[in-house]
Design a protein around this motif. Structure first.
Motif, PDB file in Angstrom:
ATOM      1  N   ALA A 170       0.712  -1.642  -0.547  1.00  0.00           N
ATOM      2  CA  ALA A 170       0.390  -0.042  -0.077  1.00  0.00           C
ATOM      3  C   ALA A 170       0.776   1.630   0.021  1.00  0.00           C
ATOM      4  O   ALA A 170       0.641   2.207  -0.054  1.00  0.00           O
ATOM      5  N   LYS A 171       1.840   1.358   0.983  1.00  0.00           N
ATOM      6  CA  LYS A 171       3.048   2.411   0.613  1.00  0.00           C
ATOM      7  C   LYS A 171       3.911   2.172  -0.433  1.00  0.00           C
ATOM      8  O   LYS A 171       4.002   3.522  -1.365  1.00  0.00           O
ATOM      9  N   ALA A 172       4.519   1.432  -0.955  1.00  0.00           N
ATOM     10  CA  ALA A 172       5.061   0.991  -1.871  1.00  0.00           C
ATOM     11  C   ALA A 172       5.008   1.211  -3.083  1.00  0.00           C
ATOM     12  O   ALA A 172       5.705   2.015  -3.827  1.00  0.00           O
ATOM     13  N   ARG A 173       3.174   1.187  -3.296  1.00  0.00           N
ATOM     14  CA  ARG A 173       2.872   1.134  -4.683  1.00  0.00           C
ATOM     15  C   ARG A 173       2.216   2.335  -4.699  1.00  0.00           C
ATOM     16  O   ARG A 173       1.704   2.861  -5.831  1.00  0.00           O
ATOM     17  N   ALA A 174       2.176   3.218  -3.124  1.00  0.00           N
ATOM     18  CA  ALA A 174       1.043   4.881  -3.540  1.00  0.00           C
ATOM     19  C   ALA A 174       0.955   5.484  -5.170  1.00  0.00           C
ATOM     20  O   ALA A 174       0.437   6.109  -5.324  1.00  0.00           O
ATOM     21  N   SER A 175       2.333   5.958  -5.185  1.00  0.00           N
ATOM     22  CA  SER A 175       2.362   6.027  -6.711  1.00  0.00           C
ATOM     23  C   SER A 175       2.050   5.938  -7.901  1.00  0.00           C
ATOM     24  O   SER A 175       1.967   6.754  -8.432  1.00  0.00           O
ATOM     25  N   GLN A 176       2.462   4.675  -8.129  1.00  0.00           N
ATOM     26  CA  GLN A 176       1.779   3.999  -8.927  1.00  0.00           C
ATOM     27  C   GLN A 176       0.238   3.378  -9.510  1.00  0.00           C
ATOM     28  O   GLN A 176       0.396   3.021 -10.279  1.00  0.00           O
ATOM     29  N   LYS A 177      -0.350   3.528  -8.227  1.00  0.00           N
ATOM     30  CA  LYS A 177      -1.867   3.125  -8.357  1.00  0.00           C
ATOM     31  C   LYS A 177      -2.209   1.548  -8.414  1.00  0.00           C
ATOM     32  O   LYS A 177      -3.310   0.877  -8.763  1.00  0.00           O
ATOM     33  N   PRO A 190      -7.985 -17.290  -6.525  1.00  0.00           N
ATOM     34  CA  PRO A 190      -7.673 -15.788  -6.848  1.00  0.00           C
ATOM     35  C   PRO A 190      -9.011 -15.466  -6.201  1.00  0.00           C
ATOM     36  O   PRO A 190      -8.787 -14.139  -6.101  1.00  0.00           O
ATOM     37  N   TYR A 191     -10.629 -15.786  -5.859  1.00  0.00           N
ATOM     38  CA  TYR A 191     -11.169 -15.750  -5.383  1.00  0.00           C
ATOM     39  C   TYR A 191     -10.643 -15.066  -3.975  1.00  0.00           C
ATOM     40  O   TYR A 191     -11.265 -14.021  -3.160  1.00  0.00           O
ATOM     41  N   SER A 192     -10.012 -16.482  -2.574  1.00  0.00           N
ATOM     42  CA  SER A 192      -9.783 -15.834  -1.683  1.00  0.00           C
ATOM     43  C   SER A 192      -9.037 -14.764  -1.595  1.00  0.00           C
ATOM     44  O   SER A 192      -9.457 -13.666  -0.511  1.00  0.00           O
ATOM     45  N   ILE A 193      -8.400 -14.085  -2.536  1.00  0.00           N
ATOM     46  CA  ILE A 193      -7.213 -12.991  -2.816  1.00  0.00           C
ATOM     47  C   ILE A 193      -8.175 -11.842  -2.736  1.00  0.00           C
ATOM     48  O   ILE A 193      -8.054 -10.588  -2.510  1.00  0.00           O
ATOM     49  N   ALA A 194      -9.386 -11.939  -3.550  1.00  0.00           N
ATOM     50  CA  ALA A 194     -10.147 -10.850  -4.435  1.00  0.00           C
ATOM     51  C   ALA A 194     -10.884 -10.632  -3.305  1.00  0.00           C
ATOM     52  O   ALA A 194     -10.431  -9.452  -2.798  1.00  0.00           O
ATOM     53  N   LEU A 195     -10.891 -11.676  -1.855  1.00  0.00           N
ATOM     54  CA  LEU A 195     -12.144 -10.775  -1.300  1.00  0.00           C
ATOM     55  C   LEU A 195     -11.225 -10.374   0.241  1.00  0.00           C
ATOM     56  O   LEU A 195     -11.942  -9.385   0.292  1.00  0.00           O
ATOM     57  N   THR A 196      -9.890 -11.233   0.424  1.00  0.00           N
ATOM     58  CA  THR A 196      -9.318 -10.657   1.172  1.00  0.00           C
ATOM     59  C   THR A 196      -9.084  -8.641   0.384  1.00  0.00           C
ATOM     60  O   THR A 196      -9.307  -7.691   1.313  1.00  0.00           O
ATOM     61  N   LEU A 197      -9.045  -8.184  -0.860  1.00  0.00           N
ATOM     62  CA  LEU A 197      -8.122  -7.275  -0.905  1.00  0.00           C
ATOM     63  C   LEU A 197      -9.932  -7.105  -1.165  1.00  0.00           C
ATOM     64  O   LEU A 197      -9.693  -5.126  -0.266  1.00  0.00           O
ATOM     65  N   LYS A 198     -10.782  -7.257  -0.960  1.00  0.00           N
ATOM     66  CA  LYS A 198     -12.633  -6.025  -1.031  1.00  0.00           C
ATOM     67  C   LYS A 198     -11.857  -5.658   1.178  1.00  0.00           C
ATOM     68  O   LYS A 198     -12.863  -4.667   0.980  1.00  0.00           O
ATOM     69  N   ILE A 234      -6.137  -0.037   1.594  1.00  0.00           N
ATOM     70  CA  ILE A 234      -5.337  -0.022   0.220  1.00  0.00           C
ATOM     71  C   ILE A 234      -6.190   1.024  -1.282  1.00  0.00           C
ATOM     72  O   ILE A 234      -6.259   1.228  -2.467  1.00  0.00           O
ATOM     73  N   PRO A 235      -6.489   1.971  -0.233  1.00  0.00           N
ATOM     74  CA  PRO A 235      -7.527   2.820  -1.203  1.00  0.00           C
ATOM     75  C   PRO A 235      -7.155   3.532  -2.528  1.00  0.00           C
ATOM     76  O   PRO A 235      -8.322   3.643  -3.261  1.00  0.00           O
TER      77      PRO A 235
END
Ligand SMILES: C[S@@+](CC[C@H](N)C(=O)[O-])C[C@H]1O[C@@H](n2cnc3c(N)ncnc32)[C@H](O)[C@@H]1O
Length: 290
Positions: free
Chosen positions: A94-101, A116-124, A130-131
């Motif tokens: 979240a910090k390291a990619r803040a400018s890259q988006k 992959p859906y478990s990954i997507a659910l975690t991101l949700k 990770i705004p």
């Protein structure tokens, strides 16, 4: 089954998929090839073997790989892996990619989509953390059949409940009789592709996180090392590679290293995350709450 037949399938599987079979799997091979012989109109396994001697149909080879591959999977299969992904990798990225988006994630042996859906659910669930990041999840597998189920995102009651907290199931799935369908907003977060890990990975680009769980254990050391080396080349210099919890021994590579107290994740030796993790207080862990 004749030894010569066994050797033909052993060679074929190794060459086309990397999968290794041992003589004590002869019975399993025989029982799984029976229906394939029938489907392709061959009177016996010996006749099927004969057909493989010339220039075999690619679809026939795919069918053989399909039945011999292990597609075992479940949602949030390894809790420790998803804890590390949520509590360690994501806060760092979240910090390291803040400018890259952008946040690129690859589930490299996705089977029927639970990983992959478990990954997507975690991101949700971690969206507030990770705004500014736009996640892109690529999920691939060699097996077309499991990918079909993955793309639909439809699971039996048993599959849906296995590993999934009940509140997550209710929040992100709709029930249709005995089936559970993942909601469209989650389903659309994942792009499914058929991809063989033996093939050139360069066109896939670079990833911040790669999950390659519970598949290296099906390959011999030489093939696993080669795949691992090429996965490393696809990993960002400060990216994260997750392997299955029983695959630590397969994860030996010159360029990646394990993180102390974080079993199952490998990072490039020059990653700034490594110094951070080594100097930090023990990282937060907890039950998966996706
Ligand atoms: C045991 S499943 C693991 C699923 C998921 N990663 C997990 O940990 O639950 C292994 C998957 O690897 C796939 N696979 C086997 N050989 C492969 C190859 N050469 N390229 C891509 N996928 C492969 C199989 O089709 C199967 O779906």
């Amino acid at each position: 089954m004749r030894i010569t037949d066994f050797d033909v399938y052993k060679e074929l599987l190794k060459e086309k998929s990397g999968l290794v079979i041992a003589p004590d799997q002869t019975y399993m091979l025989e029982s799984r090839l029976g229906p394939i012989s029938k489907k392709w109109g061959y009177p016996s396994i010996e006749a099927l073997t004969q057909a493989l001697q010339g220039v075999p149909d690619k679809a026939l080879i795919a069918d053989i790989i399909e039945v011999m591959a292990n597609h075992e999977t479940s949602f949030f299969r390894d809790l420790a892996t998803f804890d590390l992904f949520r509590n360690s990798a994501l806060p760092y990225l979240a910090k390291a990619r803040a400018s890259q988006k952008k946040l690129r994630i690859w589930s490299a042996a996705a089977a029927s989509g639970q990983e992959p859906y478990s990954i997507a659910l975690t991101l949700k669930e971690q969206a507030a953390q990770i705004p500014n990041l736009k996640p892109e999840i690529i999920a691939s597998d060699i097996s077309i059949e499991v990918l079909e189920q993955a793309k639909l995102g439809v699971y039996s009651q048993f599959e849906a409940q296995r590993g999934m907290p009940i509140h997550t199931l209710i929040k992100y799935f709709t029930q249709d009789g005995q089936l559970w369908k993942i909601k469209d907003d989650v389903r659309k977060m994942v792009e499914f592709r058929d991809f063989n890990l033996l093939d050139d990975m360069t066109p896939l680009g670079s990833f911040d996180v790669i999950f390659c769980c519970n598949v290296l254990c099906d390959f011999d050391d030489e093939t696993a090392s080669d795949i691992l080396m090429r996965l490393t080349q696809r990993l960002a210099p400060d990216g994260f590679l997750f392997l299955g919890s029983a695959e630590a021994g397969k994860g030996k590579t010159a360029d990646l290293t394990a993180v102390a107290d974080q079993r199952g994740v490998l990072v490039p030796k020059s990653s700034p995350y490594l110094a951070m993790a080594n100097s930090a207080a023990p990282l937060a862990t907890g039950a998966v709450s996706a």
